[in-house]
Write a protein that holds these residues in place. Structure first.
Motif, PDB file in Angstrom:
ATOM      1  N   ALA A 284      52.556 -34.247  11.173  1.00 50.28           N
ATOM      2  CA  ALA A 284      51.968 -34.860  12.368  1.00 50.28           C
ATOM      3  C   ALA A 284      50.873 -33.964  12.941  1.00 50.28           C
ATOM      4  O   ALA A 284      49.776 -34.432  13.277  1.00 50.28           O
ATOM      5  N   GLY A 285      51.158 -32.672  13.037  1.00 42.85           N
ATOM      6  CA  GLY A 285      50.142 -31.734  13.512  1.00 42.85           C
ATOM      7  C   GLY A 285      48.969 -31.666  12.555  1.00 42.85           C
ATOM      8  O   GLY A 285      47.806 -31.609  12.980  1.00 42.85           O
ATOM      9  N   GLY A 286      49.258 -31.693  11.260  1.00 40.50           N
ATOM     10  CA  GLY A 286      48.198 -31.649  10.250  1.00 40.50           C
ATOM     11  C   GLY A 286      47.294 -32.859  10.309  1.00 40.50           C
ATOM     12  O   GLY A 286      46.070 -32.748  10.131  1.00 40.50           O
ATOM     13  N   ILE A 287      47.874 -34.016  10.546  1.00 41.50           N
ATOM     14  CA  ILE A 287      47.067 -35.238  10.663  1.00 41.50           C
ATOM     15  C   ILE A 287      46.142 -35.143  11.873  1.00 41.50           C
ATOM     16  O   ILE A 287      44.950 -35.451  11.777  1.00 41.50           O
ATOM     17  N   CYS A 288      46.683 -34.699  13.000  1.00 37.54           N
ATOM     18  CA  CYS A 288      45.850 -34.537  14.207  1.00 37.54           C
ATOM     19  C   CYS A 288      44.732 -33.526  13.959  1.00 37.54           C
ATOM     20  O   CYS A 288      43.569 -33.771  14.287  1.00 37.54           O
ATOM     21  N   GLY A 289      45.084 -32.387  13.368  1.00 38.86           N
ATOM     22  CA  GLY A 289      44.077 -31.377  13.057  1.00 38.86           C
ATOM     23  C   GLY A 289      43.055 -31.879  12.066  1.00 38.86           C
ATOM     24  O   GLY A 289      41.857 -31.569  12.170  1.00 38.86           O
TER      25      GLY A 289
ATOM     26  N   VAL B 166      42.018 -34.986  11.667  1.00 40.64           N
ATOM     27  CA  VAL B 166      41.103 -35.907  12.355  1.00 40.64           C
ATOM     28  C   VAL B 166      40.071 -35.115  13.153  1.00 40.64           C
ATOM     29  O   VAL B 166      38.860 -35.384  13.081  1.00 40.64           O
ATOM     30  N   ILE B 167      40.532 -34.107  13.884  1.00 39.20           N
ATOM     31  CA  ILE B 167      39.614 -33.281  14.682  1.00 39.20           C
ATOM     32  C   ILE B 167      38.626 -32.556  13.767  1.00 39.20           C
ATOM     33  O   ILE B 167      37.420 -32.536  14.019  1.00 39.20           O
ATOM     34  N   GLY B 168      39.134 -31.960  12.688  1.00 44.44           N
ATOM     35  CA  GLY B 168      38.268 -31.239  11.761  1.00 44.44           C
ATOM     36  C   GLY B 168      37.250 -32.140  11.091  1.00 44.44           C
ATOM     37  O   GLY B 168      36.089 -31.770  10.926  1.00 44.44           O
ATOM     38  N   ALA B 169      37.665 -33.352  10.706  1.00 43.77           N
ATOM     39  CA  ALA B 169      36.741 -34.287  10.060  1.00 43.77           C
ATOM     40  C   ALA B 169      35.638 -34.725  11.017  1.00 43.77           C
ATOM     41  O   ALA B 169      34.474 -34.852  10.629  1.00 43.77           O
ATOM     42  N   LYS B 170      35.995 -34.931  12.266  1.00 46.62           N
ATOM     43  CA  LYS B 170      34.981 -35.300  13.259  1.00 46.62           C
ATOM     44  C   LYS B 170      34.018 -34.138  13.502  1.00 46.62           C
ATOM     45  O   LYS B 170      32.819 -34.340  13.646  1.00 46.62           O
ATOM     46  N   LEU B 171      34.565 -32.918  13.520  1.00 46.69           N
ATOM     47  CA  LEU B 171      33.722 -31.739  13.716  1.00 46.69           C
ATOM     48  C   LEU B 171      32.807 -31.515  12.514  1.00 46.69           C
ATOM     49  O   LEU B 171      31.658 -31.094  12.672  1.00 46.69           O
ATOM     50  N   LEU B 172      33.293 -31.800  11.316  1.00 49.54           N
ATOM     51  CA  LEU B 172      32.482 -31.667  10.101  1.00 49.54           C
ATOM     52  C   LEU B 172      31.189 -32.456  10.225  1.00 49.54           C
ATOM     53  O   LEU B 172      30.130 -31.997   9.807  1.00 49.54           O
ATOM     54  N   ASN B 173      31.264 -33.630  10.823  1.00 51.73           N
ATOM     55  CA  ASN B 173      30.076 -34.479  10.967  1.00 51.73           C
ATOM     56  C   ASN B 173      29.099 -33.962  12.017  1.00 51.73           C
ATOM     57  O   ASN B 173      27.951 -34.370  12.038  1.00 51.73           O
ATOM     58  N   LYS B 174      29.556 -33.064  12.891  1.00 54.31           N
ATOM     59  CA  LYS B 174      28.705 -32.581  13.970  1.00 54.31           C
ATOM     60  C   LYS B 174      28.105 -31.202  13.713  1.00 54.31           C
ATOM     61  O   LYS B 174      27.095 -30.849  14.295  1.00 54.31           O
ATOM     62  N   LEU B 175      28.737 -30.408  12.834  1.00 56.58           N
ATOM     63  CA  LEU B 175      28.269 -29.045  12.587  1.00 56.58           C
ATOM     64  C   LEU B 175      27.120 -29.006  11.591  1.00 56.58           C
ATOM     65  O   LEU B 175      27.092 -29.774  10.635  1.00 56.58           O
ATOM     66  N   ALA B 176      26.213 -28.079  11.809  1.00 57.79           N
ATOM     67  CA  ALA B 176      25.167 -27.821  10.820  1.00 57.79           C
ATOM     68  C   ALA B 176      25.809 -27.182   9.592  1.00 57.79           C
ATOM     69  O   ALA B 176      26.823 -26.492   9.710  1.00 57.79           O
ATOM     70  N   GLY B 177      25.216 -27.400   8.434  1.00 55.68           N
ATOM     71  CA  GLY B 177      25.773 -26.882   7.195  1.00 55.68           C
ATOM     72  C   GLY B 177      25.966 -25.378   7.196  1.00 55.68           C
ATOM     73  O   GLY B 177      26.962 -24.862   6.704  1.00 55.68           O
ATOM     74  N   TRP B 178      25.017 -24.631   7.780  1.00 59.28           N
ATOM     75  CA  TRP B 178      25.140 -23.170   7.781  1.00 59.28           C
ATOM     76  C   TRP B 178      26.313 -22.722   8.645  1.00 59.28           C
ATOM     77  O   TRP B 178      26.980 -21.742   8.321  1.00 59.28           O
ATOM     78  N   TRP B 179      26.585 -23.427   9.762  1.00 61.34           N
ATOM     79  CA  TRP B 179      27.763 -23.101  10.581  1.00 61.34           C
ATOM     80  C   TRP B 179      29.044 -23.361   9.797  1.00 61.34           C
ATOM     81  O   TRP B 179      30.013 -22.601   9.876  1.00 61.34           O
ATOM     82  N   LEU B 180      29.034 -24.422   9.062  1.00 58.29           N
ATOM     83  CA  LEU B 180      30.199 -24.777   8.251  1.00 58.29           C
ATOM     84  C   LEU B 180      30.473 -23.689   7.218  1.00 58.29           C
ATOM     85  O   LEU B 180      31.620 -23.287   7.015  1.00 58.29           O
ATOM     86  N   ASN B 181      29.423 -23.188   6.580  1.00 60.39           N
ATOM     87  CA  ASN B 181      29.589 -22.093   5.613  1.00 60.39           C
ATOM     88  C   ASN B 181      30.142 -20.839   6.272  1.00 60.39           C
ATOM     89  O   ASN B 181      31.018 -20.166   5.726  1.00 60.39           O
ATOM     90  N   ILE B 182      29.650 -20.506   7.450  1.00 60.17           N
ATOM     91  CA  ILE B 182      30.137 -19.321   8.161  1.00 60.17           C
ATOM     92  C   ILE B 182      31.617 -19.486   8.531  1.00 60.17           C
ATOM     93  O   ILE B 182      32.433 -18.587   8.284  1.00 60.17           O
ATOM     94  N   LEU B 183      31.964 -20.614   9.111  1.00 58.74           N
ATOM     95  CA  LEU B 183      33.360 -20.851   9.505  1.00 58.74           C
ATOM     96  C   LEU B 183      34.294 -20.872   8.300  1.00 58.74           C
ATOM     97  O   LEU B 183      35.397 -20.315   8.330  1.00 58.74           O
TER      98      LEU B 183
END
Length: 117
Positions: A78-83, A85-102
């Motif tokens: 349940a926690g993983g599903i919530c996380g 969803v949040i991570g997938a939404k954040l993936l669409n908002k972050l620049a690629g270079w930020w994603l590589n750093i994180l």
């Protein structure tokens, strides 16, 4: 030749995922970027789609004959599903270079923790 390269990457990723119970995605993301030329976001999204069937098959093999605490499985899921969803939404908002750093920081933190635990 490209199909052979893709299958070889799949073999290594599947092996890592099956052996360690996870980790295939940490190999697949950089492999897709370096060897297949995929952009950062596309490689992360594609990795999620690839890891799903690998994880289902690996989990089925791992849990065969093992008594699991299903309450823990459900709560963590349940926690993983919530996380997820949040991570997938954040993936669409972050620049690629930020994603590589994180992604790099996440892998480094995991490696350091494994070395000292």
């Amino acid at each position: 030749m490209k199909n052979l390269k893709i299958r070889a990457i799949g073999l290594v990723v599947g092996f890592a995922n099956g052996l360690f119970g996870a980790g295939g995605g940490s190999l697949l993301v950089p492999a897709m970027q370096k060897f297949m030329g995929l952009e950062t976001k596309k490689s992360h999204a594609t990795t999620l789609a690839v890891i799903l069937p690998l994880s289902v098959i690996s989990a089925g093999i791992y849990i065969w004959g093992v008594e699991l605490d299903w309450k823990i499985v459900m709560l963590v899921s349940a926690g993983g599903i919530c996380g997820g969803v949040i991570g997938a939404k954040l993936l669409n908002k972050l620049a690629g270079w930020w994603l590589n750093i994180l992604f790099g920081l996440f892998l480094a933190a995991g490696a350091i923790r494994m070395l000292f635990s």
